[in-house]
Design a protein around this motif. Structure first.
Motif, PDB file in Angstrom:
ATOM      1  N   ASN A   1       2.581  11.881  -1.186  1.00 28.00           N
ATOM      2  CA  ASN A   1       2.826  10.508  -1.634  1.00 28.00           C
ATOM      3  C   ASN A   1       4.293  10.264  -1.932  1.00 28.00           C
ATOM      4  OD1 ASN A   1       0.140   9.924  -1.394  1.00 28.00           O
ATOM      5  ND2 ASN A   1      -0.306   9.969  -3.582  1.00 28.00           N
TER       6      ASN A   1
ATOM      7  N   LYS B   1     -10.439   5.402   2.542  1.00 26.14           N
ATOM      8  CA  LYS B   1     -11.671   4.719   2.966  1.00 26.14           C
ATOM      9  C   LYS B   1     -11.644   4.494   4.479  1.00 26.14           C
ATOM     10  CE  LYS B   1     -12.211   2.465  -1.528  1.00 26.14           C
ATOM     11  NZ  LYS B   1     -12.143   1.195  -2.295  1.00 26.14           N
TER      12      LYS B   1
ATOM     13  N   ARG C   1       1.287   3.902  -3.181  1.00 26.68           N
ATOM     14  CA  ARG C   1       1.068   5.363  -3.081  1.00 26.68           C
ATOM     15  C   ARG C   1       2.250   6.125  -3.650  1.00 26.68           C
ATOM     16  NH1 ARG C   1       0.671   7.601   2.579  1.00 26.68           N
ATOM     17  NH2 ARG C   1       0.198   9.530   1.471  1.00 26.68           N
TER      18      ARG C   1
ATOM     19  N   TYR D   1     -11.429   1.114   6.692  1.00 25.24           N
ATOM     20  CA  TYR D   1     -10.186   0.489   7.149  1.00 25.24           C
ATOM     21  C   TYR D   1      -9.845   0.932   8.578  1.00 25.24           C
ATOM     22  CZ  TYR D   1      -9.251  -1.287   2.451  1.00 25.24           C
ATOM     23  OH  TYR D   1      -9.325  -1.967   1.260  1.00 25.24           O
TER      24      TYR D   1
ATOM     25  N   LEU E   1      -3.646   1.032   4.263  1.00 22.94           N
ATOM     26  CA  LEU E   1      -4.666   1.005   3.213  1.00 22.94           C
ATOM     27  C   LEU E   1      -5.584   2.219   3.302  1.00 22.94           C
ATOM     28  CD1 LEU E   1      -5.547  -2.784   3.105  1.00 22.94           C
ATOM     29  CD2 LEU E   1      -4.693  -1.422   1.180  1.00 22.94           C
TER      30      LEU E   1
ATOM     31  N   PRO F   1      -1.599   2.005  -8.527  1.00 23.43           N
ATOM     32  CA  PRO F   1      -2.870   1.587  -7.903  1.00 23.43           C
ATOM     33  C   PRO F   1      -3.090   0.081  -7.954  1.00 23.43           C
ATOM     34  CG  PRO F   1      -3.244   2.731 -10.000  1.00 23.43           C
ATOM     35  CD  PRO F   1      -1.814   2.926  -9.643  1.00 23.43           C
TER      36      PRO F   1
ATOM     37  N   ALA G   1      -5.199  -4.623  -0.953  1.00 25.09           N
ATOM     38  CA  ALA G   1      -6.576  -4.630  -0.462  1.00 25.09           C
ATOM     39  C   ALA G   1      -7.196  -6.018  -0.586  1.00 25.09           C
ATOM     40  CB  ALA G   1      -7.411  -3.609  -1.228  1.00 25.09           C
TER      41      ALA G   1
ATOM     42  N   ALA H   1       0.830  -1.203   0.000  1.00 27.37           N
ATOM     43  CA  ALA H   1       0.000   0.000   0.000  1.00 27.37           C
ATOM     44  C   ALA H   1       0.865   1.254   0.000  1.00 27.37           C
ATOM     45  CB  ALA H   1      -0.934  -0.017   1.209  1.00 27.37           C
TER      46      ALA H   1
ATOM     47  N   ALA I   1      -3.811   5.040   1.704  1.00 26.92           N
ATOM     48  CA  ALA I   1      -3.739   4.898   0.250  1.00 26.92           C
ATOM     49  C   ALA I   1      -5.084   5.105  -0.426  1.00 26.92           C
ATOM     50  CB  ALA I   1      -3.182   3.518  -0.106  1.00 26.92           C
ATOM     51  N   SER I   2      -6.173   4.792   0.274  1.00 26.50           N
ATOM     52  CA  SER I   2      -7.495   4.811  -0.366  1.00 26.50           C
ATOM     53  C   SER I   2      -8.421   5.900   0.149  1.00 26.50           C
ATOM     54  CB  SER I   2      -8.181   3.459  -0.139  1.00 26.50           C
ATOM     55  OG  SER I   2      -8.526   3.292   1.235  1.00 26.50           O
TER      56      SER I   2
ATOM     57  N   ILE J   1      -1.843  -1.302  -4.752  1.00 26.57           N
ATOM     58  CA  ILE J   1      -2.789  -1.027  -3.664  1.00 26.57           C
ATOM     59  C   ILE J   1      -3.963  -2.000  -3.752  1.00 26.57           C
ATOM     60  CG2 ILE J   1      -4.325   0.710  -2.664  1.00 26.57           C
ATOM     61  CD1 ILE J   1      -2.394   2.848  -3.836  1.00 26.57           C
ATOM     62  N   ASP J   2      -4.422  -2.281  -4.967  1.00 24.86           N
ATOM     63  CA  ASP J   2      -5.517  -3.243  -5.155  1.00 24.86           C
ATOM     64  C   ASP J   2      -5.105  -4.634  -4.663  1.00 24.86           C
ATOM     65  OD1 ASP J   2      -7.076  -1.266  -6.250  1.00 24.86           O
ATOM     66  OD2 ASP J   2      -6.726  -1.854  -8.335  1.00 24.86           O
TER      67      ASP J   2
END
Length: 672
Positions: free
Chosen positions: A611, A486, A425, A489, A480, A430, A437, A421, A483-484, A433-434
């Motif tokens: 980043n 969200k 970044r 997390y 995560l 990406p 995840a 992750a 990086a996202s 990162i996926d």
């Protein structure tokens, strides 16, 4: 209660234990039933601890455990228990500490002799079947232990009691808490720097390990105090190991350690944790130096990871073996003629950038490595070299592959998820990162009643988790989130900490135990303070609590992290070198950094600066311009204005004035 007089490892969830399921030895896995059998038979335990990628473990297995004469002696005299140290690091640490307390040098395979109630009274590591290397033969050892057990049992029991008490005090004991002091990190970094080989990198002498906890001590010291020597210690060490044979120049990835001082000939096993830490260190090194070598090695290592180490569900396997077709390093080494046969006229270009060496004492084919000049040239010539490496990689795939230990260990996966992750970044990947995840989701979904497993192999899961599992997955969740963006997390990280506290917190509220409170088969409930190749469980817990408190603004959690850090520092004061991880984590607790950025996420400017300036001390929170900030993001529960771009860099509860220009943010995040 006695178990069947046969080998009982076939149904275990560990590939290492399964490797031994065909032995004539009546192996048992470590369990309450195995310990009860020893007590029922009033027979000592022969404990053998190893792991799937361990070369000398394989040697002892082939020499002794597959031999019917040796097995007959083992089965007659002992209850034989086999442990995968990666599945049960708690058991491994207890008995490795016992061996060390006897004045013996540790390592694997670990061979320990225990009383029927699990207390150690004698041990060693590798024993040859016949006497050699100045070591007695294994049958001689067992017969001598049996004779002593029969004739001097009272004395051995007394010795075992004393040794167990000593180990318990060392691994589980309480010490007075210590005030968290900035100078502790500086002092340790200075001592580590004094041990660094300025020419070859790493600690002076051989064998050479990457030693990520020490590298992090030096890096944190440089970031905070600005001593360029400590930065250069890390950069030189990375450059040298990444040019040596310890790095796989054809397929990517780092081996566990080098047998020599030049990083040339490794033990060829590749461990997930080493490569997770390599990615993180190279990410920081690339940001600080701009040297494309580090970016290239990250990309190559992640390519290897995603190509060779992913298992069902997207999690990552534990390790690749050193041996293939019965020979160490055979898969990775090349004769000059083999390379010429694959590359033809292009072999000259390859040998311009790579060297083959067979140092004294090495009996295999030559090892691929690079001189410093070749390393520099190959970075510039990377695009020309990629097709050549691809051809060699394709040819190598036709060889007998080293064994894959396909179990997914939760804590090691947490380390790799965080590394992916973070690098995703920094390097604008990406897809990495996926991948992080996906691995995170797979491991989280394996929970039972909210509790993580420690290990998974297909549908088989080993419960309960260790404290290191919750800590590593908490840190992974926060990486995560960074990086996202969200928040789910962060919510998941909070749930991990709830489980950690429920099952691992001590009664005094001063820290956590490695094993859960409902684990019934551990002779000693240890803290998990001591670093191995990765930072200790305790250090990862402190880091997780500090980072989560920073993200959420939870002052109660921050105070608890501080208290746990003080008590850990008190214990670490007894043995700083083995507990660098705790000192590093305490440095994070003393001065946690937090960056809050509001930016256009579809066309970011401030986020881009953040980043490309990763910092292990810092947690980043990103919000979109125009979003409704629904959580207190700045210290004191203050909501940042989200109607325009801005960045706030905070240390603890104090923030610098907001900046809106990327050129103003850059120097704030860069160590001058």
């Amino acid at each position: 209660m006695t178990l069947p007089a046969q080998n009982l490892l076939a149904d275990e969830a560990s590939p290492y234990l399964q490797q031994h399921s065909g032995n004539p030895v009546h192996w048992r896995a470590w369990s309450p039933a195995s310990l009860e059998e020893a007590r029922a038979l009033d027979r000592p335990i022969l404990l053998s601890v190893g792991y799937a990628a361990c070369h000398w473990c394989h040697v002892m297995a082939h020499e002794s455990f597959e031999n019917h004469d040796v097995a007959a002696v083992m089965n007659r005299l002992f209850v034989n228990i086999k442990v995968d140290r990666e599945e049960r690091p708690d058991i491994d640490q207890i008995y490795m500490a016992a061996l060390s307390s006897m004045g013996e040098q540790g390592g694997w395979p670990l061979t320990m002799f225990l009383t029927p109630d699990g207390k150690p009274f004698w041990g060693g590591t590798y024993f040859p079947r016949e006497p050699r290397f100045g070591r007695p033969g294994f049958i001689q050892v067992m017969e001598a232990v049996d004779k002593a057990w029969r004739e001097k049992r009272a004395s051995l029991n007394q010795s075992a009691d004393g040794l167990t008490t000593h180990v318990e005090a060392r691994l589980s004991g309480a010490h007075a808490k210590a005030l968290l002091d900035r100078d502790t990190l500086s002092d340790l970094a200075g001592r580590i720097s004094g041990m660094i080989d300025r020419d070859l990198g790493g600690l002076r002498g051989a064998p050479k390990f990457p030693n990520a906890p020490f590298m992090l001590t030096l890096w944190l010291s440089w970031l905070r105090d600005g001593d360029p020597t400590h930065r250069d210690d890390v950069l030189i060490s990375l450059e040298q190991m990444l040019g040596g044979g310890i790095y796989d120049h054809i397929g990517g990835g780092l081996s566990r350690y080098s047998t020599d001082a030049e990083w040339l000939v490794p033990h060829f096993e590749k461990m997930l944790y080493d490569n997770a830490q390599l990615i993180r260190l190279c990410n920081w090194a690339y940001a600080a130096s701009g040297n494309d070598l580090f970016r290239t090695r990250i990309e190559e290592t992640v390519e290897w990871l995603l190509r060779e180490m992913r298992v069902d569900g997207g999690a990552f396997a534990a390790s690749l073996d050193a041996d293939s077709d019965g020979e160490e390093g055979l898969f990775y080494t090349w004769a000059k003629e083999e390379i010429e046969a694959v590359l033809g006229d292009n072999s000259g270009l390859f040998f311009k950038h790579f060297t083959l060496s067979s140092p004294h004492g090495w009996v295999g084919k030559p090892v691929v490595h690079q001189t410093r000049a070749q390393q520099t040239q190959s970075v510039a010539a990377r695009e020309r070299l990629i097709p050549l490496k691809t051809e060699l990689l394709t040819a190598r795939e036709g060889r007998v592959r080293p064994g894959l230990d396909a179990k997914a260990l939760t804590d090691w996966n947490g380390l790799m998820i965080a590394a992916l992750a973070e690098a995703g970044r920094s390097l604008a990947r990406p897809d990495w990162i996926d991948a992080a995840a996906k691995a995170f989701a797979h491991i989280s979904a394996a929970s039972r009643d909210g509790r993580l497993p420690h290990s998974m192999l297909g549908v088989r899961k080993l419960f309960p988790a260790l404290s290191s599992d919750y800590a590593a997955m908490t840190n992974a969740a926060i990486s995560l989130f960074e990086a996202s963006g969200k928040w789910r997390y962060v919510d998941q990280a909070s749930r991990f900490i709830e489980q950690l506290d429920r099952w691992h917190f001590d009664a005094e509220g001063t820290g956590h135990y490695l094993t859960a409170s409902d684990s019934t088969d551990v002779p000693i409930r240890i803290r998990g303070d001591v670093d191995e190749a990765i930072p200790s469980a305790t250090s990862q817990i402190i880091e997780a609590l500090v980072r989560l408190a920073s993200v959420t603004g939870d002052l109660e959690l921050q105070e608890r992290a501080w208290k746990i850090a003080e008590h850990a520092a008190g214990r670490a004061a007894q043995q700083a070198y083995g507990q660098a991880g705790i000192i590093n984590a305490c440095a994070l607790a003393i001065e946690p950094l937090k960056l809050v950025v509001v930016d256009k996420l579809e066309d970011p400017t401030l986020v881009t600066v953040a980043n490309r300036r990763p910092d292990p001390r810092r947690v980043d929170i990103i919000a979109a311009i125009g979003s409704e900030a629904n959580r207190p993001l700045l210290p004191g529960g203050i909501f940042p204005p989200t109607n325009r771009a801005g960045a706030w860099l905070c240390t603890g509860q104090l923030c610098l004035p907001a900046v809106s220009d990327p050129q103003e943010l850059e120097p704030l995040l860069r160590r001058q």
